[in-house]
Design an enzyme around this catalytic site. Structure first.
Site, PDB file in Angstrom:
ATOM      1  N   ARG A  12       0.871  -1.174   0.000  1.00  0.00           N
ATOM      2  CA  ARG A  12       0.000   0.000   0.000  1.00  0.00           C
ATOM      3  C   ARG A  12       0.914   1.231   0.000  1.00  0.00           C
ATOM      4  O   ARG A  12       2.056   1.172   0.452  1.00  0.00           O
ATOM      5  CB  ARG A  12      -0.895   0.015   1.243  1.00  0.00           C
ATOM      6  N   HIS A  24      -2.415   3.079  -6.311  1.00  0.00           N
ATOM      7  CA  HIS A  24      -2.981   1.831  -5.773  1.00  0.00           C
ATOM      8  C   HIS A  24      -3.227   0.809  -6.879  1.00  0.00           C
ATOM      9  O   HIS A  24      -3.256  -0.395  -6.620  1.00  0.00           O
ATOM     10  CB  HIS A  24      -4.281   2.115  -5.022  1.00  0.00           C
ATOM     11  N   HIS A  46      -3.733  -9.333   3.403  1.00  0.00           N
ATOM     12  CA  HIS A  46      -5.179  -9.380   3.610  1.00  0.00           C
ATOM     13  C   HIS A  46      -5.510 -10.312   4.774  1.00  0.00           C
ATOM     14  O   HIS A  46      -4.981 -11.421   4.844  1.00  0.00           O
ATOM     15  CB  HIS A  46      -5.891  -9.894   2.353  1.00  0.00           C
ATOM     16  N   ARG A  54      -0.563  -1.755  -7.012  1.00  0.00           N
ATOM     17  CA  ARG A  54      -0.745  -2.865  -6.056  1.00  0.00           C
ATOM     18  C   ARG A  54      -1.730  -3.880  -6.628  1.00  0.00           C
ATOM     19  O   ARG A  54      -1.524  -5.094  -6.523  1.00  0.00           O
ATOM     20  CB  ARG A  54      -1.227  -2.319  -4.715  1.00  0.00           C
ATOM     21  N   LYS A 108      -2.231  -2.722   7.845  1.00  0.00           N
ATOM     22  CA  LYS A 108      -3.432  -2.263   8.558  1.00  0.00           C
ATOM     23  C   LYS A 108      -3.580  -3.001   9.884  1.00  0.00           C
ATOM     24  O   LYS A 108      -3.321  -4.200   9.970  1.00  0.00           O
ATOM     25  CB  LYS A 108      -4.668  -2.509   7.694  1.00  0.00           C
ATOM     26  N   TYR A 142      -9.476 -10.668  -7.010  1.00  0.00           N
ATOM     27  CA  TYR A 142      -8.491 -10.651  -8.099  1.00  0.00           C
ATOM     28  C   TYR A 142      -8.680 -11.837  -9.034  1.00  0.00           C
ATOM     29  O   TYR A 142      -8.357 -11.752 -10.215  1.00  0.00           O
ATOM     30  CB  TYR A 142      -7.073 -10.642  -7.527  1.00  0.00           C
TER      31      TYR A 142
END
Length: 261
Positions: free
Chosen positions: A116, A207, A233, A210, A139, A242
């Site tokens: 990110r 982004h 994730h 990514r 995150k 994806y």
């Protein structure tokens, strides 16, 4: 329409909340499903706060379901576009040489490691010289180890070698023109300039690099679980989108190539 008081808030029924959502769905200022879901989340957050702050409790809000929000499919850049963006960022003759190397290094981290933008800008002096792995804090403070390709390490180390500012171990290595920590807006502006020059769509954002990292790995036969770990994730369902992008690409190729399409 009356005065808001504790009793009024505590006696609201699920039907009242649903009526509010239905009203926001109609008219000239109608909300989309995503905005409506956000509005409902705000109401739930308010009632959680009211319970902690004043002991005000209303369980009816828990009976209300929000609208289904369709996930937006990622729009990655193509492999050729990603390569062109990285090459052009490094060779930007309109920017100072160290700034051109800086932008190219950030783009290399986004596309080469799937970071990110906040994660790329958090690379610190203690990570230099960049080697074949990078510890990333994503995150929620979740840590992961991102493999680093030699070409990515070379781009970051080349920037560090020419950066005119000191790069202490505890501080981010990417610096703005005046020496302060580099913000995401500067990278977004650099991408805007490059995509205009290359004729890329507005979806070509930092982004999107990514997204391209994940999509191109999947197209090359990478395992979905491995991509989930590389992206950081928490849930596999986030990564599965994806697979949908890759399937759509395969169908376009099929339609273009099949003699009876």
């Amino acid at each position: 329409g009356g005065t808001v008081d504790r009793r009024g808030l505590e006696t609201l029924h699920a039907s009242d909340f649903r009526a509010y959502l239905a009203r926001r769905r109609r008219g000239d200022d109608a909300l989309s499903s995503r905005s409506l879901a956000r509005a409902l989340a705000a109401i739930r957050g308010f009632f959680r706060y009211a319970e902690r702050r004043w002991g005000l409790k209303n369980d009816e809000i828990g009976l209300v379901q929000g609208p289904r929000v369709r996930r937006t499919a990622p729009r990655p850049v193509s492999e050729d576009a990603a390569a062109a963006l990285l090459d052009m960022a490094a060779d930007d003759d309109q920017a100072q040489p160290w700034i051109a190397k800086r932008d190219a290094a950030v783009f290399a981290l986004l596309y080469g490691c799937g970071l990110r933008i906040s994660e790329a800008l958090a690379v610190a002096g203690r990570d230099l010289p960049l080697k074949d792995a990078l510890r990333v804090v994503g995150k929620g403070g979740k840590e992961r180890v991102a493999p680093v390709l030699p070409v990515v390490a070379a781009a970051v180390n080349a920037y560090a070698a020419v950066c005119p500012f000191a790069l202490p171990k505890e501080q981010p290595i990417f610096r703005g023109a005046r020496g302060g920590p580099l913000g995401p807006r500067a990278i977004q502006k650099a991408m805007e300039k490059l995509r205009l020059y290359l004729g890329l769509p507005e979806s070509a954002t930092p982004h999107a690099l990514r997204h391209a990292f994940a999509t191109h790995l999947l197209a090359g036969g990478a395992d979905l679980r491995a991509i989930q770990e590389l992206l950081g994730h928490a849930d596999l369902s986030t990564t599965q989108i994806y697979a949908e992008v890759d399937a759509a690409h395969l169908m376009r190729v099929y339609d273009a190539a099949h003699p009876r399409a």
